[in-house]
Design an enzyme around this catalytic site. Structure first.
Site, PDB file in Angstrom:
ATOM      1  N   GLY A  91      -4.922  -5.666  -3.059  1.00 46.56           N
ATOM      2  CA  GLY A  91      -3.920  -5.001  -3.891  1.00 46.56           C
ATOM      3  C   GLY A  91      -3.640  -3.597  -3.409  1.00 46.56           C
TER       4      GLY A  91
ATOM      5  CB  VAL B 188     -13.492  -0.349   5.853  1.00 44.94           C
ATOM      6  CG1 VAL B 188     -14.607  -1.326   5.478  1.00 44.94           C
ATOM      7  CG2 VAL B 188     -13.237  -0.413   7.346  1.00 44.94           C
TER       8      VAL B 188
ATOM      9  CE  LYS C  46     -10.431  -4.931   5.422  1.00 42.82           C
ATOM     10  NZ  LYS C  46     -10.302  -5.682   4.150  1.00 42.82           N
TER      11      LYS C  46
ATOM     12  CB  VAL D 160      -0.957   0.005   1.209  1.00 45.30           C
ATOM     13  CG1 VAL D 160      -1.712   1.333   1.291  1.00 45.30           C
ATOM     14  CG2 VAL D 160      -1.941  -1.157   1.105  1.00 45.30           C
TER      15      VAL D 160
ATOM     16  CG  ASP E  11      -8.629  -8.020   6.677  1.00 44.76           C
ATOM     17  OD1 ASP E  11      -7.704  -7.216   6.861  1.00 44.76           O
ATOM     18  OD2 ASP E  11      -9.498  -7.874   5.794  1.00 44.76           O
TER      19      ASP E  11
END
Length: 532
Positions: free
Chosen positions: A300, A133, A205, A17, A201
């Site tokens: 991604g 999120v 969120k 990221v 995960d």
């Protein structure tokens, strides 16, 4: 709303990221700046993997020495380290220093979001976490802004691109291990994928979304959480042959105050049925406007980086408000060696103008030029070997007055509105101890007035006024003390002191060669040290 001239951006963490954010800022900055009507400057970056700097083409001057270096040289701090530990330390330190923070760290927001929002509020700043999120889905902005008039009844969604990718591949007759390996090869899954495949995960969120709606982040300790690590290819195929798809779904029922992450068999008429591969999708049910479905890629670097870039724009918009404008004040103090000639004064004026062009409102504090104070003391001794301390203060305080007037003139010659002030004009109040007075208070209404009028106040360091109205001086290091006291009075977190040594030392390094630099000082410690 005023237009912010520039925003300095520091990025911590250059993983998938963080690297994507830096790549966008380096290669698409011109288009972003055109559309945002604001200049974005990549000011500092830091990462543990040093080879990333070379891979991304990061100039050596942009590499931060440590978190403090990154924070001090940034208006907006972007955290993409992940997890707790160093990431949490960085964010807390940035907020305590009044910096705007952007993070994609759903774990941290879920578990420490309440604390971080309190820190932001206490320090007059903000933390943005759109990227935490849904990858490229603007779900948090949607909940905070667009649905502000709505009561949100339910949220459910596919919020983890890794697990969704794996389950999609398993429909195509690929076993779990092979699908996971493929996800890792594509960069969709971490080397340790347990947080994704065990459902944590998604749970983090869901906790973040609950907190956005309710105002308090609950964490995941009381949430029912299911993962997909136990799923066999037969389970996926049996469901599909019966007209269903297995999906990992996170949901919130606000009416029941219930949150969960579970593996579900979705029917064909379910809006989440066709959400496959690395896509994420979130359904929001409201009381007045019905249901909404938001959908985008979730795994991604670039989808998440897109959300971070949108938060940069939100941060720059906040920086354009009057609320933030008050925080763009900086105190810049320049010592005698920086001002000992007219040419040096002109160079300092150019530096101050540069900070003004960056969108800051400088307050400049100056010492006397070069060895002016020593020369004045020598002159006094030639007149009277035992002059009174009061007259000494009257004499040596004129050195800083010369500097402030000349600096103001130099700034005016560069087209910068500037005005000089003595410490007594600004009512920097001290006790009555001549030649070594201590500051007891500042009544600087005029400095606020000048800042509001877009002037650069140039203030004499070293000089104050006693309760009886006499001019006083603050002793050795008094100009530093003036700068620190003004920064404290103005409510600032940072005071910039420019000198010919690399920071504040335990003693004068010209006198004591073994003197060592002090890494960090509180306001109180700096004032105490300056008075010695």
């Amino acid at each position: 709303m005023r237009i912010v001239k520039s925003v300095r951006i520091g990025v911590a963490g250059l993983g998938t990221v963080g690297s994507s954010v830096v790549d966008i800022l380096m290669n698409r900055r011109a288009e972003i700046e055109r559309r945002a009507n604001c200049k974005f400057i990549l000011s500092k970056v830091i990462t543990r993997t040093k080879t990333k700097y070379e891979l991304l083409g990061v100039d050596e001057s942009l590499i931060a020495e440590d978190f403090e270096d990154l924070i001090i040289n940034s208006d907006v701090v972007i955290e993409t380290i992940g997890g707790f530990g160093p990431a949490l330390d960085l964010v807390k330190k940035a907020l305590n220093m009044g910096k705007l923070v952007i993070t994609a760290n759903k774990d941290m927001i879920s578990e420490y979001g309440n604390l971080l929002l309190e820190l932001a509020n206490e320090n007059g700043t903000k933390i943005f976490f759109e990227a935490s999120v849904g990858g490229g889905i603007p779900i948090i902005t949607f909940l905070q802004d667009y649905l502000i008039s709505q009561n949100v009844k339910k949220i459910r969604g596919i919020l983890n691109g890794t697990t969704n990718f794996i389950l999609t591949k398993m429909i195509n007759n690929m076993d779990f291990k092979s699908a996971l390996k493929l996800a890792q090869d594509y960069g969709y899954a971490e080397a340790d994928p347990s947080k994704d495949i065990e459902g944590y995960d998604t749970a983090y969120k869901i906790s973040v979304l609950y907190g956005v709606v309710k105002g308090r982040f609950p964490g995941i300790s009381c949430m029912k959480i299911e993962g997909i690590s136990h799923v066999r290819i037969e389970d996926v195929m049996d469901a599909y042959e019966n007209g269903k798809k297995l999906k990992l779904v996170g949901s919130i029922d606000f009416e029941r105050d219930e949150m969960k992450v579970e593996l579900m068999e979705l029917e064909r008429d379910d809006p989440l049925w066709n959400v496959d591969g690395v896509e994420n999708a979130v359904m929001v049910e409201t009381d007045l406007a019905g249901s909404f479905l938001l959908r985008s890629r979730g795994a991604g670097g670039y989808p998440t980086a897109t959300a971070i870039i949108s938060d940069i724009l939100r941060a720059s918009n906040y920086m354009s408000t009057k609320e933030y404008e008050k925080r763009r004040v900086i105190v810049m103090k320049f010592g005698g060696t920086s001002l000992e000639t007219i040419d040096k004064i002109k160079k300092v004026a150019e530096r101050v103008k540069g900070r003004k062009l960056e969108g800051f409102n400088p307050v400049v504090v100056v010492s006397a030029m070069g060895d002016t104070t020593d020369r004045l003391l020598d002159m006094a001794k030639k007149v009277n070997m035992n002059p009174s301390p009061r007259e000494i203060d009257m004499l040596i305080s004129t050195g800083e007055q010369q500097s402030s007037a000349l600096m103001s003139m130099a700034l005016q010659s560069l087209g910068v509105n500037a005005i000089s002030f003595t410490g007594d004009q600004l009512k920097i109040m001290t006790d009555g101890t001549h030649t070594n007075a201590r500051i007891i208070g500042i009544m600087g209404e005029r400095i606020h007035e000048m800042i509001e009028k877009d002037y650069v106040p140039v203030v004499t360091g070293f000089r104050g006024v006693s309760p009886s109205g006499d001019i006083t001086t603050l002793g050795r290091g008094g100009s530093d003390m003036t700068a620190v006291a003004l920064a404290h009075y103005l409510g600032l977190k940072i005071c910039e002191i420019y000198t010919d040594v690399e920071g504040v030392y335990t003693a004068d390094p010209k006198v004591v060669p073994s003197a060592k630099p002090i890494r960090e000082l509180s306001w109180e410690e700096m004032i105490e040290l300056s008075s010695q």
